[in-house]
Scaffold this active site. Structure first.
Site, short mmCIF file in Angstrom:
data_model
loop_
_atom_site.label_atom_id
_atom_site.label_comp_id
_atom_site.label_asym_id
_atom_site.label_seq_id
_atom_site.Cartn_x
_atom_site.Cartn_y
_atom_site.Cartn_z
N ARG A 1 66.80 -24.54 -32.38
CA ARG A 1 65.83 -24.89 -31.34
C ARG A 1 65.16 -23.63 -30.79
O ARG A 1 65.82 -22.61 -30.56
CB ARG A 1 66.50 -25.69 -30.22
CG ARG A 1 67.04 -27.01 -30.72
CD ARG A 1 67.25 -28.05 -29.63
NE ARG A 1 67.95 -29.20 -30.20
CZ ARG A 1 67.38 -30.17 -30.91
NH1 ARG A 1 66.07 -30.17 -31.11
NH2 ARG A 1 68.09 -31.16 -31.42
N VAL B 1 57.41 -12.83 -33.80
CA VAL B 1 58.64 -12.45 -34.49
C VAL B 1 58.33 -12.35 -35.98
O VAL B 1 57.92 -13.34 -36.61
CB VAL B 1 59.76 -13.47 -34.24
CG1 VAL B 1 61.02 -13.08 -35.01
CG2 VAL B 1 60.08 -13.58 -32.74
N HIS C 1 58.91 -17.99 -39.87
CA HIS C 1 59.50 -19.19 -39.28
C HIS C 1 58.43 -20.27 -39.20
O HIS C 1 57.29 -20.00 -38.82
CB HIS C 1 60.07 -18.92 -37.89
CG HIS C 1 59.14 -18.19 -36.97
ND1 HIS C 1 58.93 -16.83 -37.06
CD2 HIS C 1 58.33 -18.62 -35.97
CE1 HIS C 1 58.05 -16.47 -36.15
NE2 HIS C 1 57.66 -17.54 -35.47
P1 5GP Z 1 55.79 -16.75 -33.09
O1 5GP Z 1 54.92 -16.41 -31.90
O2 5GP Z 1 56.29 -15.49 -33.78
O3 5GP Z 1 55.19 -17.73 -34.04
O4 5GP Z 1 57.04 -17.52 -32.49
C1 5GP Z 1 58.21 -16.91 -32.07
C2 5GP Z 1 59.03 -17.98 -31.38
O5 5GP Z 1 60.36 -17.53 -31.26
C3 5GP Z 1 58.54 -18.31 -29.97
O6 5GP Z 1 58.18 -19.70 -29.91
C4 5GP Z 1 59.74 -17.97 -29.08
O7 5GP Z 1 59.92 -18.89 -28.02
C5 5GP Z 1 60.89 -18.00 -30.06
N1 5GP Z 1 61.98 -17.10 -29.72
C6 5GP Z 1 61.89 -15.80 -29.33
N2 5GP Z 1 63.11 -15.27 -29.13
C7 5GP Z 1 64.01 -16.27 -29.41
C8 5GP Z 1 65.45 -16.33 -29.38
O8 5GP Z 1 66.16 -15.37 -29.07
N3 5GP Z 1 66.03 -17.52 -29.71
C9 5GP Z 1 65.27 -18.62 -30.06
N4 5GP Z 1 65.95 -19.73 -30.38
N5 5GP Z 1 63.92 -18.59 -30.11
C10 5GP Z 1 63.31 -17.43 -29.79
#
Ligand code: 5GP
Ligand code: ZN
Length: 117
Positions: A28, A95, A99
């Site tokens: 999640r 990140v 994902h």
């Molecule tokens: P992006 O912006 O790279 O597509 O999405 C990164 C996602 O990772 C964000 O929706 C953020 O809420 C999630 N996220 C960041 N740090 C963590 C973490 O430590 N644990 C979890 N479960 N999600 C994370």
């Protein structure tokens, strides 16, 4: 190890895991943007979906299959859902371990907050 999601795979950072296969993990999102917000990753580190799809298309397929299985488990197949790979600067990726965002459980609104066309 620098990568946040590699550390989740290694069990060094806790996460609410909803599905695990030999090569993928689904957990999640810590800041959910919808009633269901699950991240689906390959356990092996690839920076983004382009690198993954070009480097290991079969593994990219496994990520999709895991996302579909979670969508089914979460009861999203009937009403639908969104599966999203934010990629690079313009894509808003934060990140850099690839994902898929699996989002659902409510109508998700327009594809983009603003129409850039
Ligand atoms: P992006 O912006 O790279 O597509 O999405 C990164 C996602 O990772 C964000 O929706 C953020 O809420 C999630 N996220 C960041 N740090 C963590 C973490 O430590 N644990 C979890 N479960 N999600 C994370
Ligand atoms: Zn990683």
């Amino acid at each position: 190890m620098e990568c946040l999601f590699c550390r989740i795979v290694a069990g060094e950072i806790p996460a609410t895991i909803v599905r695990e296969t030999d090569n993928t993990l689904a957990f999640r999102d810590i800041g959910p943007k919808a009633p269901v917000h699950v991240l689906v990753i390959p356990k092996e580190h690839y920076a983004d979906v382009a690198t993954l799809a070009q480097g290991d298309p079969a593994l990219a397929g496994e990520v999709l299959a895991t996302a579909a299985a979670v969508a089914e488990d979460e009861g999203l197949l009937g009403d639908g859902f969104r599966l999203m790979f934010n990629t690079g600067a313009y894509g808003g990726q934060e990140v850099y371990h690839v994902h898929a965002h699996l989002l659902g459980g409510a109508p998700l609104g327009p594809m983009l907050a603003r129409d850039l066309g």
